[in-house]
Design an enzyme around this catalytic site. Structure first.
Site, mmCIF file in Angstrom:
data_model
loop_
_atom_site.group_PDB
_atom_site.id
_atom_site.type_symbol
_atom_site.label_atom_id
_atom_site.label_comp_id
_atom_site.label_asym_id
_atom_site.label_seq_id
_atom_site.Cartn_x
_atom_site.Cartn_y
_atom_site.Cartn_z
ATOM 1 N N GLY A 55 0.836 -1.195 0.000
ATOM 2 C CA GLY A 55 0.000 0.000 0.000
ATOM 3 C C GLY A 55 0.867 1.239 0.000
ATOM 4 O O GLY A 55 2.066 1.158 0.279
ATOM 5 N N CYS A 82 5.218 -6.355 1.738
ATOM 6 C CA CYS A 82 5.631 -4.962 1.637
ATOM 7 C C CYS A 82 4.986 -4.132 2.745
ATOM 8 O O CYS A 82 5.306 -4.322 3.909
ATOM 9 C CB CYS A 82 5.322 -4.414 0.247
ATOM 10 N N TYR A 83 4.043 -3.252 2.416
ATOM 11 C CA TYR A 83 3.381 -2.475 3.470
ATOM 12 C C TYR A 83 2.783 -3.402 4.526
ATOM 13 O O TYR A 83 2.836 -3.115 5.727
ATOM 14 C CB TYR A 83 2.284 -1.598 2.865
ATOM 15 N N HIS A 169 8.002 -7.974 -3.418
ATOM 16 C CA HIS A 169 6.732 -8.363 -4.045
ATOM 17 C C HIS A 169 6.844 -9.734 -4.714
ATOM 18 O O HIS A 169 7.271 -9.832 -5.861
ATOM 19 C CB HIS A 169 6.318 -7.313 -5.080
ATOM 20 N N GLU A 171 4.517 -11.436 -5.839
ATOM 21 C CA GLU A 171 3.442 -11.635 -6.811
ATOM 22 C C GLU A 171 3.813 -11.214 -8.235
ATOM 23 O O GLU A 171 3.147 -11.582 -9.186
ATOM 24 C CB GLU A 171 2.175 -10.899 -6.351
ATOM 25 N N GLY A 225 -17.823 -12.025 -27.139
ATOM 26 C CA GLY A 225 -16.575 -11.886 -26.385
ATOM 27 C C GLY A 225 -16.424 -13.058 -25.421
ATOM 28 O O GLY A 225 -17.348 -13.860 -25.258
ATOM 29 N N ASP A 227 -16.166 -13.302 -22.063
ATOM 30 C CA ASP A 227 -16.963 -13.401 -20.836
ATOM 31 C C ASP A 227 -18.402 -13.831 -21.116
ATOM 32 O O ASP A 227 -18.914 -14.757 -20.479
ATOM 33 C CB ASP A 227 -16.969 -12.063 -20.076
ATOM 34 N N LYS A 370 -9.978 -13.178 -15.326
ATOM 35 C CA LYS A 370 -10.058 -13.442 -16.772
ATOM 36 C C LYS A 370 -9.438 -14.795 -17.147
ATOM 37 O O LYS A 370 -10.014 -15.558 -17.923
ATOM 38 C CB LYS A 370 -9.333 -12.317 -17.517
#
Ligand code: XMP
Length: 546
Positions: A55, A82-83, A169, A171, A225, A227, A370
């Protein structure tokens, strides 16, 4: 369903959705919640683990995003990133201070491989750092389990209390061992079984949709599309003919797209549903004739869509449920889930619910990212060419034709775009043959959805764009063809590399590919005598031209 859940507590960092996606990639279900979520609610959700994200604040400052010390007493493993790690230290009696210099970018790191967090991670590796503040004194009971040349506490743990913190990080892809670290946390430390899989998701969803819908009727606006196609596939497997899909062909689709959608979802296709294709091309072209202003074009296309859909809905009569292909990032970004990103409010095709006569909304993909939507699509047997489709804007080719829209121009851009896509796909296949000779051509039979998926994503050349298309400029210029003067349109080729579509770089397509595309377009598409390659990044440009 979803018995095992990890909570990602959002402190407003930019990578928070990515944290959640990485956890899901470990086959562990997780959800993002704001740091303001009351502790009682967190307890009620009975999480197997909690991750505190990064953050923008400094945890020692007045008014900074914080959490209750009791969060660490729930008996649930907590990982701060991190934060999140700094906050954990701060709240539990350690010290966090501003460093003399910001540590930013790829950083060499030494980790203590005896820590459960770093199981199977090499002792010396790379990580992605982005921080001003650092943990200058550990909280009681903690020990440091990683350091860099400038950060003594790059990771910490208190094994007795099951509390862990990572300053960098894990991720992001720049931390190559990061996924392993998150896996170690959610699977080994939290003890999650890893039963979040798309096959069980599909089965459970089918069951839940059946229970919810009973013998009611469901209406879905199908755009072709990813979705809405996956939503249609899922609903049709669950309730078959109780589902009606309305597919509006506005005449601004890519070449053959309308027929492809109809082949999958229409009569004789693989899904047993009521499919209505509305061929509204002429209506659209008439409404759009002579209109050049981009926003006006978008508005007309959107409004006309609603009108056509409304007419069809009236013919069907009252329905019990209106289905929408809302996905998890839409939920998070509209501020319903996390903290960070009230970036845009989510509109599914411009406010449909206002006029359609229905009782309830049904959003079967609401929990999925997604990538997971694509996997669910493969699981449902939707063809790969639909599942791995690039994003395509609602206003379609309408915003890829600069200036006024005519049927002739639509045809030109459709043809040019089809050639472009065909040649890029061909070049990518050739690249794969040359560079992945050991794996290329292996049969996909017997592969799991996950394996097909990672192949599709990873077995691609560096230059492979994430989105690419042809757009018709309103530039006309002089050329010569077969001794004849021409005065025709110029087409622009766009190809971008992007992760989130918020920023993008022009893709470095091989020059030979561009030349082949150019020569084919000029030879095969009447009305085009010049081809440009758009090098603009976003910002300052946008991906689409209008
Ligand atoms: P821009 O042009 O804003 O595009 O850089 C970013 C991404 O969004 C897609 N896009 C749209 N998608 N309706 C959509 O559903 C729209 O009106 C729309 N406009 C742009 C674009 O294709 C790109 O992926």
């Amino acid at each position: 369903m979803n018995k095992e859940k990890v909570l990602v507590i959002d402190f407003g960092g930019q990578y928070n959705q990515l944290v959640a996606r990485r956890v899901r990639e470990c086959n562990v279900y997780c959800e993002i919640y704001s740091y303001k979520t009351p502790l009682e609610k967190i307890k009620e959700m009975n999480p197997k683990g909690i991750i505190l994200t990064g953050g923008p604040s400094s945890c020692y400052e007045e008014g900074a995003a914080t959490c209750s010390p009791d969060l660490f007493n729930l008996g649930v493993p907590v990982l701060g990133l991190c934060y999140g790690a700094q906050l954990m230290s701060h709240v539990l009696g350690g010290k966090v201070e501003r460093a003399a210099n910001r540590e930013y970018g790829k950083t060499e790191i030494d980790v203590d491989t005896a820590s459960e967090l770093f199981k199977n991670v090499p002792a010396h590796t790379t990580c992605w750092m982005s921080h001003f503040d650092y943990i200058s004194k550990l909280a009681p009971g903690f020990k440091s389990v990683a350091h860099t040349s400038s950060t003594p506490v790059a990771a910490m743990e208190n094994v007795e209390r099951n509390l862990y913190g990572i300053q960098f990080h894990p991720e992001v892809l720049h931390t190559p061992e990061g996924s392993k670290m998150l896996y170690n946390f959610v699977r080994n430390i939290c003890g999650c079984a890893g039963d979040w899989r798309m096959d069980t998701f599909v089965e459970d969803s089918i069951k839940r949709i059946r229970e919810k819908v009973g013998d009611g009727k469901v209406l879905l606006a199908l755009s072709g599309g990813v979705d809405s196609s996956v939503a249609a596939g899922l609903l049709s497997r669950a309730i078959g003919k109780q589902l009606t899909c309305v597919f509006v062909d506005h005449g601004l689709l890519r070449k053959n797209e309308g027929d492809e959608v109809e082949a999958v979802f229409g009569k004789g296709g693989q899904f047993d549903l009521n499919f209505i294709r509305v061929n509204a091309q002429e209506r659209y072209y008439a409404k759009l004739a002579g209109v050049t202003e981009p926003e006006r074009k978008r508005k007309i296309i959107g409004e006309e869509f609603i009108r056509v859909f409304e007419e069809e809905a009236k013919k069907i009569g009252a329905v019990d449920f209106l289905a929408q292909g809302t996905i998890y990032p839409d939920v998070v970004e509209s501020g319903l889930g996390g903290e960070s990103a009230v970036i845009k409010s989510h509109h599914n095709v411009g406010g449909l619910p206002d006029f359609v006569d229905f009782k309830e909304i049904i959003e079967p993909l609401r929990d999925l990212f997604k990538d997971e939507v694509r996997k669910a699509g493969l699981q449902l047997g939707i063809p790969e060419r639909l599942v791995f489709r690039q994003p395509f804007p609602g206003p379609g080719l309408g915003i890829r034709i600069i200036g006024d829209i005519t049927a002739e121009k639509v045809k030109m851009v459709q043809e040019a775009d089809a050639i472009y896509r065909e040649e890029v796909a061909k070049a990518a296949e050739e690249w794969k043959k040359a560079n992945l000779s050991d794996r290329f051509g292996e049969s996909k039979e017997g592969l799991s959805v996950d394996e097909i998926f990672s192949r599709e994503r990873e077995f691609n050349p560096d230059w492979m764009p994430d989105q690419y298309f042809a757009a018709l400029t309103n530039v006309r210029s002089v050329g010569v063809m077969g001794d004849e003067r021409t005065y025709d349109y110029a087409v622009a080729l766009r190809a971008v590399r992007t992760v989130d579509f918020m920023t993008a770089e022009a893709a470095n397509l091989p020059f030979e590919v561009l030349q082949t595309v150019m020569s084919r377009i000029i030879n095969e598409v009447r009305g085009i005598n010049r081809v440009f390659y758009d090098l603009t990044s976003k910002p300052p440009g946008t991906i689409e031209m209008e």
